[in-house]
Design an enzyme around this catalytic site. Structure first.
Site, PDB file in Angstrom:
ATOM      1  N   SER A  49      -4.859   3.008 -18.350  1.00  8.07           N
ATOM      2  CA  SER A  49      -6.158   3.277 -17.738  1.00  8.07           C
ATOM      3  C   SER A  49      -6.748   4.622 -18.141  1.00  8.07           C
ATOM      4  CB  SER A  49      -6.051   3.194 -16.211  1.00  8.07           C
ATOM      5  OG  SER A  49      -5.132   4.139 -15.727  1.00  8.07           O
ATOM      6  N   GLY A 109       0.820  -1.200   0.000  1.00  8.73           N
ATOM      7  CA  GLY A 109       0.000   0.000   0.000  1.00  8.73           C
ATOM      8  C   GLY A 109       0.851   1.245   0.000  1.00  8.73           C
ATOM      9  N   LYS A 143      -8.332   5.001  -6.688  1.00 10.07           N
ATOM     10  CA  LYS A 143      -8.881   5.975  -7.634  1.00 10.07           C
ATOM     11  C   LYS A 143     -10.213   6.547  -7.138  1.00 10.07           C
ATOM     12  CE  LYS A 143      -6.660   3.820 -11.636  1.00 10.07           C
ATOM     13  NZ  LYS A 143      -6.825   3.049 -12.876  1.00 10.07           N
ATOM     14  N   THR A 182       3.741  -0.765   8.840  1.00 13.32           N
ATOM     15  CA  THR A 182       4.743  -1.163   9.827  1.00 13.32           C
ATOM     16  C   THR A 182       4.146  -1.229  11.230  1.00 13.32           C
ATOM     17  OG1 THR A 182       6.452  -0.111   8.475  1.00 13.32           O
ATOM     18  CG2 THR A 182       7.020  -0.628  10.750  1.00 13.32           C
TER      19      THR A 182
END
Length: 800
Positions: A706, A383, A749, A390
């Protein structure tokens, strides 16, 4: 066999060479023809008087040998100027050969089953090539014999005597076989003496060729003497070094015996001084919980250590190795906390949201409760920065009751960082895996391998390849570190890796991990994270309390929307910290009371707003469409601008677009031109106008398929004069037939669209499954249109 070959055999039978009384041929007395076939050799220089075996595999050379055997068995042996590996398989040209060589006599020919020839040959005379007379099927040359004229003057005899004495001395020092020294002493021909000695001096091919080309005897003897003296100096120096090393070994052996005698004398006198270090190690070894193989190795190393002097460097190396063996948690484990409710409570307390990850951890604990010998999972959190990858690992370790260790892999380029160094190296240590296990103190910690996508690779090896064994549950039960050289069981370890992108992780390594993607947070999630975690943390860090400052929800939302533009919450925490520092400064300045933080007071602490609605900042009209893009740090809006001008139908693309995005623009234009009639676009416009597609923020590279739908909509909007809806954004790949293909990063998005105030989205129909996981509060304010082809998208996007 052909008739020509029969004639050759008859001719060979009629021209018998001279024989000695014993009936054997004496090659040195054979007459040498004026023209000889040329046999090239590689990497060797042959001298007159020498016999040598030769391996022949090239078809041309084999044909030469066959013809020579049937005639007088004489060939001209010339050395190739370049002795590169593999050259023997090529037929050299004449200019690549030295012009001075030897006359070779073929004594014996053996043909192997593989087709190679083994030839026994002797060099009988020295020759010089006057000219090459034939190139095919093999080289032939007109040659002249170089006479080897002997001299019997006093200087020549002195030079020969010096060579014999020096070579005998070198033989006595081990620099040459004793049999060759006897041969040199028995030879009468000074040329043969010089050539035999030269062949034993390990000279380069070029130097040996220089010796062969010397014609005057005295020059030859002086050159040989100079080379022999140089070799003799090297042999003498080597002999002295060997004597010195032997003396050192004898001294150490003597010291060892003296120490043993001293130990025996002290024991007789009752003054024995026990080695406290060894006693301590043996006591630790008895108490240590080791595997059977580790215990055997440790006991063997303790016995070896007892025989090494404490002053020896080997003592320290062995002592350090034993410390590592005894300190590692070979069998020591911590009990897992398998209380599902408590684990769920701990995870919810530490992190807001992240339902998928919490669900996976609870599932692991549930299975572990049923199956005690389950292997630890290999999870990979992927991500953008700042979403809590973490810190999530620390929370998981705390919920399970396991020890936590973190290894940062960013920039690691040396394989030894993972597997360790071998003990032969000075300052050798185990790799980071074994070091972290010692630090954890248990064999089942939670390992956090941070930034695994940023591993490097150079001449020191590939760390990602070393991790293949570590991160494979089927192999890591016997992980081998180069320093320990004993298998260590990593199957009980729970490995969690983190990455920003998956593309840079090698495929075999990625295949061993269960990938869990963490998309960015929604505004509501950021609000709850700020209230629960970030605000208390920053207030404590800046020495203020709830009596000093109060943030309204609207103020936090204003920070999220106007002062940060990110998928995670790192910048949000910094901005909240900035407000807290401003309040602390005012308190120190003498102001008292509760500081109420509202949206209209933020510029007092953070300055003017940094981000605005991008759609409202654009001058809207035909030719402008809003696309959606994915980046490693979250989703972004992508504005596609199209314009037309007088021209000849060209297409210009700007905005630092990658090859894939340029191809999407060309595919969009091709679709529009091929369906111009359906779209009510005049064909003449393509012949009379140039089109220009631009993606703003030209300093930032952009690539990917895209944006295909957005480019098609922007161009169609321009050519039809219809405006694209301002509250709408779209994503999807376009084909030449107008199909809309699925793309990735849908959640990121969508969140980017929500941040920008977009209310309507056009997505590929196949991506409908990706919107199921979106929070309900995000989907509540959005309208989704799932399209199969571009015509459906145009019907939604274009006004009117």
């Amino acid at each position: 066999m052909s008739g020509h070959e029969n004639d050759q055999e008859k001719q060979a039978e009629t021209q018998e060479p001279k024989t000695n009384p014993a009936g054997k041929v004496n090659p040195t007395e054979l007459p040498v023809p004026e023209e000889l076939p040329v046999l090239p050799v590689h990497g060797f220089v042959f001298f007159p008087g020498m016999g040598f075996p030769l391996q022949i595999s090239h078809p041309t050379s084999k044909q030469l040998v066959d013809d020579a055997i049937l005639q007088d068995r004489l060939v001209a042996v010339l050395t190739h100027k370049k002795a590169e590996e593999g050259e023997e398989h090529q037929a050299p040209e004449s200019e690549h050969l030295y012009r001075v060589g030897v006359v070779g006599y073929l004594h014996k020919l053996i043909k192997s089953e593989e087709g190679a020839y083994q030839v026994l040959m002797s060099a009988v005379k020295k020759l010089r090539v006057r000219e090459f007379t034939q190139q095919q099927p093999y080289l032939k040359a007109r040659v002249e014999i170089i006479p080897m004229t002997e001299a019997s003057d006093q200087e020549t005899e002195a030079l020969v005597m010096n060579l014999r004495n020096q070579f005998k001395k070198m033989s006595e020092l081990g620099g040459a076989p004793a049999e060759l020294a006897m041969t040199v002493a028995s030879l009468d021909n000074p040329f043969y003496i010089a050539y035999l000695i030269t062949s034993q001096l390990n000279l380069s091919m070029e130097e040996e060729q220089e010796v062969l080309e010397i014609e005057e005897l005295k020059l030859l003897l002086r050159r040989t003497g100079r080379d022999l003296n140089k070799k003799l100096e090297t042999v003498e120096m080597s002999h002295e070094i060997q004597k010195s090393m032997k003396a050192d070994m004898d001294k150490k052996q003597k010291e060892f015996f003296l120490r043993e005698q001293l130990k025996a004398i002290r024991k007789e006198l009752g003054e024995e001084d026990d080695n406290l270090d060894l006693t301590e190690l043996k006591a630790r070894l008895e108490k240590a919980e080791l595997t059977e193989e580790a215990r055997k190795t440790a006991e063997k190393e303790v016995d070896r250590l007892a025989r090494i002097s404490p002053s020896s460097p080997e003592y320290t190396v062995s002592r350090t190795y034993l410390d590592w063996l005894l300190d590692l948690p070979w069998t020591k484990t911590t009990p897992d906390n398998l209380d599902i409710d408590r684990a769920q409570q701990t995870l919810d307390q530490d992190h807001y949201g992240l339902k998928e990850i919490k669900k996976r951890i609870i599932e692991f604990l549930a299975v572990r409760k049923l199956k005690k010998d389950m292997h630890g999972p290999i999870l990979c959190f992927v991500g953008p920065p700042g979403v809590g990858k973490t810190s999530l690992g620390q929370s998981i370790a705390r919920s399970m009751g396991r020890n936590f260790v973190r290894i940062s892999l960013g920039g690691v380029r040396d394989e030894a960082e993972i597997r360790g160094h071998r003990r032969t190296y000075i300052g050798a240590l185990p790799g980071r895996i074994i070091q972290s296990l010692k630090k954890a103190g248990s064999a089942n910690p939670l390992f956090m391998l941070d930034e695994i996508d940023k591993l490097g690779m150079d001449f020191r090896g590939d760390p990602s390849s070393a991790l293949l064994e570590v991160l494979d549950p089927e192999q890591n039960f016997s992980f081998s570190d180069h320093y320990l050289e004993i298998p260590f069981d990593l199957s009980k370890v729970m490995f969690i890796t983190t990455a920003n992108v998956l593309d840079s992780i090698p495929g075999p390594l990625r295949d061993r991990m269960e990938v869990i993607e963490l998309a960015g947070y929604t505004d509501e999630e950021k609000l709850m994270i700020a209230k629960r975690h970030l605000l208390p943390k920053q207030m404590e860090a800046n020495a203020i309390t709830g009596d000093d400052v109060a943030f309204s929800d609207e103020a936090i939302r204003a920070i999220i929307r106007s002062y940060t533009r990110e998928a995670g919450v790192r910048n949000l925490e910094r901005r909240i910290g900035g407000v807290c520092r401003g309040v602390a400064r005012e308190i120190v300045g003498g102001k008292a009371g509760l500081f109420q933080i509202e949206p209209e007071t933020l510029d007092r602490y953070l300055g003017p707003a940094q981000f605005f609605s991008e759609t409202k900042a654009r001058t809207w009209g035909p030719g402008l469409a809003t696309g959606l893009a994915w980046t490693p740090v979250g989703g972004e809006l992508l504005f596609i601008e199209a314009a037309k001008m007088k021209g000849k139908g060209g297409l210009m693309l700007t905005g630092k677009l990658g090859d894939v995005m340029k191809e999407s623009a060309n595919a969009a234009l091709t679709f529009i031109r091929s369906h111009a009639a359906d779209l009510k676009i005049d064909d003449e416009i393509f012949a009379e106008h140039d089109l220009h597609v631009h993606v703003p923020e030209g300093a930032i590279p952009k690539d990917g398929p895209s944006a295909g739908v957005a480019m098609t909509v922007a161009l169609t909007s321009l050519l039809t004069g219809k405006t694209v809806r301002q509250d709408l954004a779209m994503t999807g790949e376009i084909t030449l037939r107008g199909d809309v293909l699925p793309v990735g990063g849908i959640k990121e998005k969508v969140l980017a669209a929500v941040r920008a105030g977009i209310t309507t989205l056009i997505l590929p129909s196949i991506n409908e499954k990706d919107t199921v996981e979106l929070p309900d509060n995000v989907k509540a304010g959005l309208t989704f249109h799932y399209v199969h082809d571009i015509k459906e998208a145009l019907a939604v996007a274009l006004e009117g």
